[in-house]
Write a protein that holds these residues in place. Structure first.
Motif, PDB file in Angstrom:
ATOM      1  N   THR A 136      31.959  35.615  36.551  1.00 22.20           N
ATOM      2  CA  THR A 136      32.001  36.836  35.743  1.00 22.20           C
ATOM      3  C   THR A 136      31.232  36.631  34.450  1.00 22.20           C
ATOM      4  O   THR A 136      30.455  37.502  34.027  1.00 22.20           O
ATOM      5  CB  THR A 136      33.457  37.246  35.446  1.00 22.20           C
ATOM      6  OG1 THR A 136      34.129  37.463  36.687  1.00 22.20           O
ATOM      7  CG2 THR A 136      33.524  38.502  34.590  1.00 22.20           C
ATOM      8  N   SER A 155      38.427  45.456  39.191  1.00 24.08           N
ATOM      9  CA  SER A 155      39.536  44.596  38.840  1.00 24.08           C
ATOM     10  C   SER A 155      40.566  44.586  39.958  1.00 24.08           C
ATOM     11  O   SER A 155      40.290  45.003  41.081  1.00 24.08           O
ATOM     12  CB  SER A 155      40.172  45.060  37.524  1.00 24.08           C
ATOM     13  OG  SER A 155      41.136  44.141  37.094  1.00 24.08           O
ATOM     14  N   ILE A 159      46.092  41.116  38.084  1.00 22.25           N
ATOM     15  CA  ILE A 159      46.161  40.701  36.678  1.00 22.25           C
ATOM     16  C   ILE A 159      47.617  40.722  36.220  1.00 22.25           C
ATOM     17  O   ILE A 159      47.931  40.287  35.116  1.00 22.25           O
ATOM     18  CB  ILE A 159      45.281  41.563  35.745  1.00 22.25           C
ATOM     19  CG1 ILE A 159      45.769  42.998  35.700  1.00 22.25           C
ATOM     20  CG2 ILE A 159      43.822  41.441  36.113  1.00 22.25           C
ATOM     21  CD1 ILE A 159      45.229  43.813  34.538  1.00 22.25           C
ATOM     22  N   LYS A 188      41.874  36.155  37.560  1.00 17.41           N
ATOM     23  CA  LYS A 188      41.555  37.592  37.487  1.00 17.41           C
ATOM     24  C   LYS A 188      41.882  38.142  36.087  1.00 17.41           C
ATOM     25  O   LYS A 188      41.151  38.963  35.542  1.00 17.41           O
ATOM     26  CB  LYS A 188      42.320  38.381  38.556  1.00 17.41           C
ATOM     27  CG  LYS A 188      41.835  38.125  39.965  1.00 17.41           C
ATOM     28  CD  LYS A 188      40.345  38.384  40.154  1.00 17.41           C
ATOM     29  CE  LYS A 188      40.052  39.868  40.189  1.00 17.41           C
ATOM     30  NZ  LYS A 188      38.638  40.173  40.420  1.00 17.41           N
ATOM     31  N   TRP A 189      42.988  37.666  35.495  1.00 18.13           N
ATOM     32  CA  TRP A 189      43.350  38.111  34.154  1.00 18.13           C
ATOM     33  C   TRP A 189      42.303  37.658  33.139  1.00 18.13           C
ATOM     34  O   TRP A 189      41.847  38.441  32.318  1.00 18.13           O
ATOM     35  CB  TRP A 189      44.733  37.562  33.776  1.00 18.13           C
ATOM     36  CG  TRP A 189      45.251  38.100  32.471  1.00 18.13           C
ATOM     37  CD1 TRP A 189      45.985  39.241  32.289  1.00 18.13           C
ATOM     38  CD2 TRP A 189      45.038  37.553  31.157  1.00 18.13           C
ATOM     39  NE1 TRP A 189      46.248  39.433  30.944  1.00 18.13           N
ATOM     40  CE2 TRP A 189      45.667  38.404  30.241  1.00 18.13           C
ATOM     41  CE3 TRP A 189      44.377  36.432  30.686  1.00 18.13           C
ATOM     42  CZ2 TRP A 189      45.671  38.170  28.860  1.00 18.13           C
ATOM     43  CZ3 TRP A 189      44.365  36.188  29.324  1.00 18.13           C
ATOM     44  CH2 TRP A 189      45.015  37.067  28.422  1.00 18.13           C
ATOM     45  N   GLU A 192      39.053  39.610  33.476  1.00 16.42           N
ATOM     46  CA  GLU A 192      39.162  40.947  32.891  1.00 16.42           C
ATOM     47  C   GLU A 192      39.072  40.884  31.365  1.00 16.42           C
ATOM     48  O   GLU A 192      38.513  41.777  30.727  1.00 16.42           O
ATOM     49  CB  GLU A 192      40.437  41.638  33.338  1.00 16.42           C
ATOM     50  CG  GLU A 192      40.478  43.068  32.843  1.00 16.42           C
ATOM     51  CD  GLU A 192      41.288  43.965  33.726  1.00 16.42           C
ATOM     52  OE1 GLU A 192      42.166  44.638  33.182  1.00 16.42           O
ATOM     53  OE2 GLU A 192      41.052  44.010  34.945  1.00 16.42           O
TER      54      GLU A 192
END
Length: 194
Positions: A136, A155, A159, A188-189, A192
């Motif tokens: 990312t 997303s 998260i 993933k959190w 983001e």
């Protein structure tokens, strides 16, 4: 007076062969006239196209017309989210070649749709970090290399980990970091937050 946003013709897409990817790719092909540059782990363009067609078949989206659209409008970008410079350079060209290939990709796309991730509910944060966090970060760097490009992150409710929330909105960000008790949700959190 400033000029308006640049016209979008070429879009980089990640995660085209994952769970959501075939639906995203099919939708982009049917609703836009964009040329789609698909970052995919493949040995060459033909192998990449074969993987994309197979994923459309698995999702029961395949049709002769859709396959024709894929073969006409999809450009395979052999690479890997977990590798430096998105793994798009030939291994023999080294770091300098990787940055040159990265710059060429940045110059060739007008927007980025980032849907890719390494999905695994058992592996640790450290094991998933290269693809999910650093991938990312590299895509965000690509979006800022040369002219700025719109960046769209697909997303996940992960998260929140294995959430017990009754309702999760697009605007929610799990600021308390609750439920992040396994590597995938943690990466993933963090992605983001980037």
């Amino acid at each position: 007076p400033s000029a308006g946003p640049a016209a979008i013709h070429d879009v980089l897409v990640t995660g085209a062969t994952g769970f959501l990817g075939p639906f995203l790719l099919s939708s982009l092909l049917s609703r836009t006239s964009y040329t789609l540059h698909v970052l995919i782990r493949a040995t060459d363009s033909e192998h990449g196209l074969d993987r994309i067609i197979a994923s459309l078949r698995r999702a029961q989206l395949w049709s002769p017309a859709l396959e024709t659209e894929v073969r006409v409008r999809v450009r395979v970008v052999c690479g890997d989210l977990a590798e430096p410079h998105l793994g798009i350079a030939c291994r023999a060209s080294g770091t300098a070649g990787g940055e040159a290939a990265f710059q060429r990709l940045a110059d060739s796309v007008d927007a980025i749709v980032h849907n890719g991730a390494l999905v695994n509910y058992v592996r640790t944060y450290d094991a998933l970090r290269p693809a999910n966090v650093e991938g990312t970060r590299q895509l965000l760097r690509l979006a800022m290399t040369g002219r700025q490009k719109p960046f769209h992150l697909v997303s996940s409710t992960f998260i929140y980990g294995w959430s017990t929330e009754l309702v999760v909105g697009e605007w929610d960000a799990n600021e308390k970091m609750s439920g992040l008790d396994f590597g995938y949700s943690q990466t993933k959190w963090v992605a983001e937050q980037l």
